[in-house]
Motif scaffolding. Sequence first.
Motif, short mmCIF file in Angstrom:
data_model
loop_
_atom_site.label_atom_id
_atom_site.label_comp_id
_atom_site.label_asym_id
_atom_site.label_seq_id
_atom_site.Cartn_x
_atom_site.Cartn_y
_atom_site.Cartn_z
N ALA A 141 -78.58 32.29 -68.90
CA ALA A 141 -79.99 32.66 -68.77
C ALA A 141 -80.49 33.40 -70.01
O ALA A 141 -81.55 33.08 -70.56
N LEU A 142 -79.73 34.40 -70.48
CA LEU A 142 -80.15 35.14 -71.66
C LEU A 142 -80.18 34.25 -72.90
O LEU A 142 -81.01 34.46 -73.80
N ASN A 143 -79.33 33.24 -72.96
CA ASN A 143 -79.31 32.36 -74.12
C ASN A 143 -80.48 31.38 -74.16
O ASN A 143 -80.61 30.62 -75.12
N THR A 144 -81.32 31.37 -73.13
CA THR A 144 -82.54 30.57 -73.21
C THR A 144 -83.64 31.28 -73.99
O THR A 144 -84.64 30.65 -74.35
N LEU A 145 -83.48 32.58 -74.27
CA LEU A 145 -84.50 33.34 -74.98
C LEU A 145 -84.30 33.18 -76.48
O LEU A 145 -83.19 33.36 -76.99
N PRO A 146 -85.35 32.89 -77.23
CA PRO A 146 -85.20 32.76 -78.69
C PRO A 146 -84.83 34.10 -79.31
O PRO A 146 -85.34 35.15 -78.93
N GLY A 147 -83.91 34.06 -80.27
CA GLY A 147 -83.48 35.28 -80.95
C GLY A 147 -82.40 36.05 -80.23
O GLY A 147 -81.94 37.07 -80.74
N VAL A 148 -81.98 35.58 -79.04
CA VAL A 148 -80.98 36.29 -78.24
C VAL A 148 -79.75 35.39 -78.10
O VAL A 148 -79.86 34.21 -77.79
N ARG A 149 -78.59 35.96 -78.33
CA ARG A 149 -77.34 35.22 -78.16
C ARG A 149 -76.36 36.10 -77.40
O ARG A 149 -75.98 37.17 -77.87
N MET A 150 -75.98 35.66 -76.21
CA MET A 150 -74.97 36.35 -75.43
C MET A 150 -73.70 35.52 -75.44
O MET A 150 -73.72 34.32 -75.17
N GLU A 151 -72.59 36.16 -75.78
CA GLU A 151 -71.32 35.47 -75.91
C GLU A 151 -70.32 36.01 -74.90
O GLU A 151 -70.43 37.15 -74.45
N VAL A 653 -82.88 25.38 -77.49
CA VAL A 653 -82.61 25.22 -76.06
C VAL A 653 -83.77 24.44 -75.46
O VAL A 653 -84.93 24.70 -75.78
N ALA A 654 -83.46 23.47 -74.61
CA ALA A 654 -84.49 22.71 -73.92
C ALA A 654 -84.16 22.65 -72.44
O ALA A 654 -82.98 22.63 -72.05
N GLY A 655 -85.20 22.64 -71.61
CA GLY A 655 -84.98 22.61 -70.17
C GLY A 655 -86.00 21.75 -69.45
O GLY A 655 -87.12 21.53 -69.94
N LEU A 656 -85.60 21.26 -68.30
CA LEU A 656 -86.47 20.46 -67.44
C LEU A 656 -86.38 21.02 -66.03
O LEU A 656 -85.27 21.17 -65.49
N ASP A 657 -87.53 21.31 -65.42
CA ASP A 657 -87.60 21.83 -64.06
C ASP A 657 -88.43 20.88 -63.21
O ASP A 657 -89.56 20.53 -63.59
N THR A 669 -80.57 21.93 -68.44
CA THR A 669 -80.65 22.73 -69.66
C THR A 669 -79.71 22.15 -70.71
O THR A 669 -78.58 21.77 -70.41
N ALA A 670 -80.20 22.09 -71.97
CA ALA A 670 -79.40 21.65 -73.11
C ALA A 670 -79.45 22.71 -74.20
O ALA A 670 -80.52 23.26 -74.48
N ASN A 671 -78.29 23.02 -74.80
CA ASN A 671 -78.19 24.05 -75.84
C ASN A 671 -77.59 23.46 -77.11
O ASN A 671 -76.58 22.74 -77.05
N TYR A 672 -78.21 23.80 -78.23
CA TYR A 672 -77.66 23.40 -79.54
C TYR A 672 -77.54 24.63 -80.42
O TYR A 672 -78.43 25.47 -80.47
N SER A 673 -76.39 24.75 -81.11
CA SER A 673 -76.20 25.82 -82.08
C SER A 673 -75.61 25.23 -83.35
O SER A 673 -74.66 24.44 -83.30
N ALA A 674 -76.20 25.60 -84.51
CA ALA A 674 -75.64 25.18 -85.78
C ALA A 674 -74.36 25.95 -86.06
O ALA A 674 -73.98 26.86 -85.32
N PHE A 690 -73.29 21.06 -79.06
CA PHE A 690 -74.40 20.67 -78.19
C PHE A 690 -73.83 20.52 -76.79
O PHE A 690 -72.91 19.73 -76.57
N VAL A 691 -74.33 21.32 -75.84
CA VAL A 691 -73.82 21.28 -74.48
C VAL A 691 -74.99 21.12 -73.51
O VAL A 691 -76.11 21.55 -73.77
N VAL A 692 -74.69 20.49 -72.37
CA VAL A 692 -75.71 20.18 -71.36
C VAL A 692 -75.20 20.62 -69.99
O VAL A 692 -74.01 20.48 -69.69
N GLY A 693 -76.09 21.16 -69.18
CA GLY A 693 -75.76 21.53 -67.81
C GLY A 693 -76.94 21.33 -66.89
O GLY A 693 -78.08 21.16 -67.35
#
Length: 754
Positions: A141-151, A653-657, A669-674, A690-693
């Motif tokens: 959830a936190l990783n959907t916010l721009p500028g925020v990375r939770m590991e 990050v991209a999402g469809l609801d 939700t799909a996430n991409y990180s360089a 690139f991961v999808v869930g």
Amino acid sequence: MKYLFLFLSVISFFPAFAQVTVNGRVLDARSQQPLEGAVISEATTGNQVLTDASGQFRMVLASRFDTLVVQRVASHRLQKLVPPQSRKQVVILLEPLAVNLQEVVVRGYETRRPLQKTAGAIGLLSTRDLERFSQTTLVPALNTLPGVRMEERATASYRISIRGSSLRAPYGVRNVKVYLNEVPLVEANGTIPLNMLDAATISNIEVLKGPAGSVYGAGTGGTILLETLKPVESSVMAGAQVGSFGLRRGFASASVASEKSNLLLRFDRQTLDGYREQSALDRKTVLLSGQFFPNQKQTFSFHALYSDLFYELPGALTREQFAANPRAARQQNKDQNASLNVEGLNLGFVHNYQFNERWSNTTSLFGVFSFLNHPFVTDYERNVNQSFGGRTRTTYRTQIGSLPTRFTLGAEGQRRFVNARQYVNKAGTPGALNYDDEVTVQEGFVFGQAEVDLPSDFLLTVGASLNSLRYDIARVSEAAANPNYEQTRSIDAQFSPRVGLVKVLSPTLSAHASVSAGFSPPTEAEVRPSDASINLALQPERGVNYEAGFRGSLFNQRFTFDVVGFHFKLKETIVSRTTPSGVAVFANAGSTKQQGVEVAAGYAFVQAPAKAFSLLRLWGTYTYTHFRFLNYQQNENDFSGNRLTGTAPHVAVAGLDAESRLGLYLNATANYSAEVPLNDANTVYAPNYFVVGARAGFRRAFAQTWHLDLYAGVDNATDRDYSLGNDLNAFGNRYFQAAPGRNFYSGVQLRKRF
């Protein structure tokens, strides 16, 4: 005549008996704040009333079995059958279909203004946003916010980076301030115990990016405001979840609510065998929270959170080991039974008092207590932590000439104590004592802020804080042999100003700009790392942040957007590196320049709550960063101009609801990180990924008082091997901590309302 009179009396009595007066309240389901202007209609007659500023309404229905129709702009249209116990206040929760920036009130910067009228980059997560995922962790959830990375380096071993702030956090959360229900969430050693929280007990999150020292004191990374669940109705609830890699989760809760008070008791337990070797988890939490409303002027609220957490540490792998078997653990971690066992209690009490229309005060008191039992690779740590503190702010509303103005003055202080004992680790049991330290930290600041509504729809905010910090370290195990076993370090009082300006361009569009300065002193864990050294020469970080952006909505609020650019220059940057024995130590690294752009946008293709297919929304976030070291010399190595360690230049990050009126829903939700540089020399990189869930389910109310949520989901659907929580500047090239591969989960939640 007698019988005729009796007959007429009975006839006239039945309508009076059938009629029922309903008292109710309409709340936003995300923020649980009252909604003014909601339309309450009687399905039979069409009679209507509106809710007042506190969300209250009163309506006379023709029958106690009549149906209320509740609707509001940008919210769901809800039909509610009035329960037989009509004397009880009816609480109605409306779910917003789209983000209305004029109505989303944020707590950040103590402004309590709509997001559209707030200067600063703020990320928001509501209950609905958090429930898009499995809720076993806050990471996705936190990783959907721009500028925020939770590991997540290991199971429940979290690290948060806001605009590159993870450079000094090899483990734990540092350089980011976190508040839980308006009280600071911090351990005595200066790290943030996010792993003590259960993600499902969090209802709302606000993330303030960059220095926010004007009202939150020391810190250059940012501030996170967490809010736990609050009951709005009397109910019982239970749920269970199972998943891959031995995931087992269950919870039970009970709440009571009335016009004068509410109380929630909730128990959660989560266990996991783990994706990797040596990565099992067992966490139990108990949350007790409540609110009391003795009168219209004051509110008392409290929370007590007990956590019992155990998790194993698999250790980092080299690139070759990661490629051969990402599920393997480091052999030395297995031999030493490396793990963490901690029990903690977090107590918070908040009192709000509205003296009159002009004056108000909020005061909070808190206490944090924990015991840590931690066999690590090279040592065995047993720590006792305790913290006490409080925060208060007083607000005065007035007018300067014709300009509405609000002044806020406050202070925050805390005293932390840790008794830290380090032993030789003998395969998971403590051996000979290495040292015994007693550390006292006293930290505090005062802050002030002025907000002025200027002509032409400008809003100006000016604030500042003055911060102080003192460490007292006593190595009592050397007291007999060393007369200088006690050491003290004081950080001179630091002034942190902030200026913000908002221009409301239209009812649906605004622009904002701000300049803020911040400083971040080293934490106790950085001054006193696990190699038995004490580094009192470590200097605080200092930085200045410039940012500007605009946010708003178009096409009848179907399209929402939030864009911000920032330029942040940080001096005396604290970086970490790992010694040959595997201990993280810290040093100042000259300066860094961090600049970038953050974008969040969404479009609702379908937004029709009355139709069978009620919602279809596509959204996305993108972060571009250009982070560089400046004047960074380490011995004979010059790293000036290199990319900032641990940060990716591009994250998307991209999402469809999708939702239906029948209760079916889908969240994808799909996430991409360089690629990410893993050392200061920029010679080793973590590859891009690139991961999808997705999560799908059926959410439905039935029989008037029951609510069911049946769901299933998948994470990392493409089964990508990647490392989410890398070890930075690791000795022996052990950089990689594998994230779980493809995994599935399913669960059920059932709530009974009274």
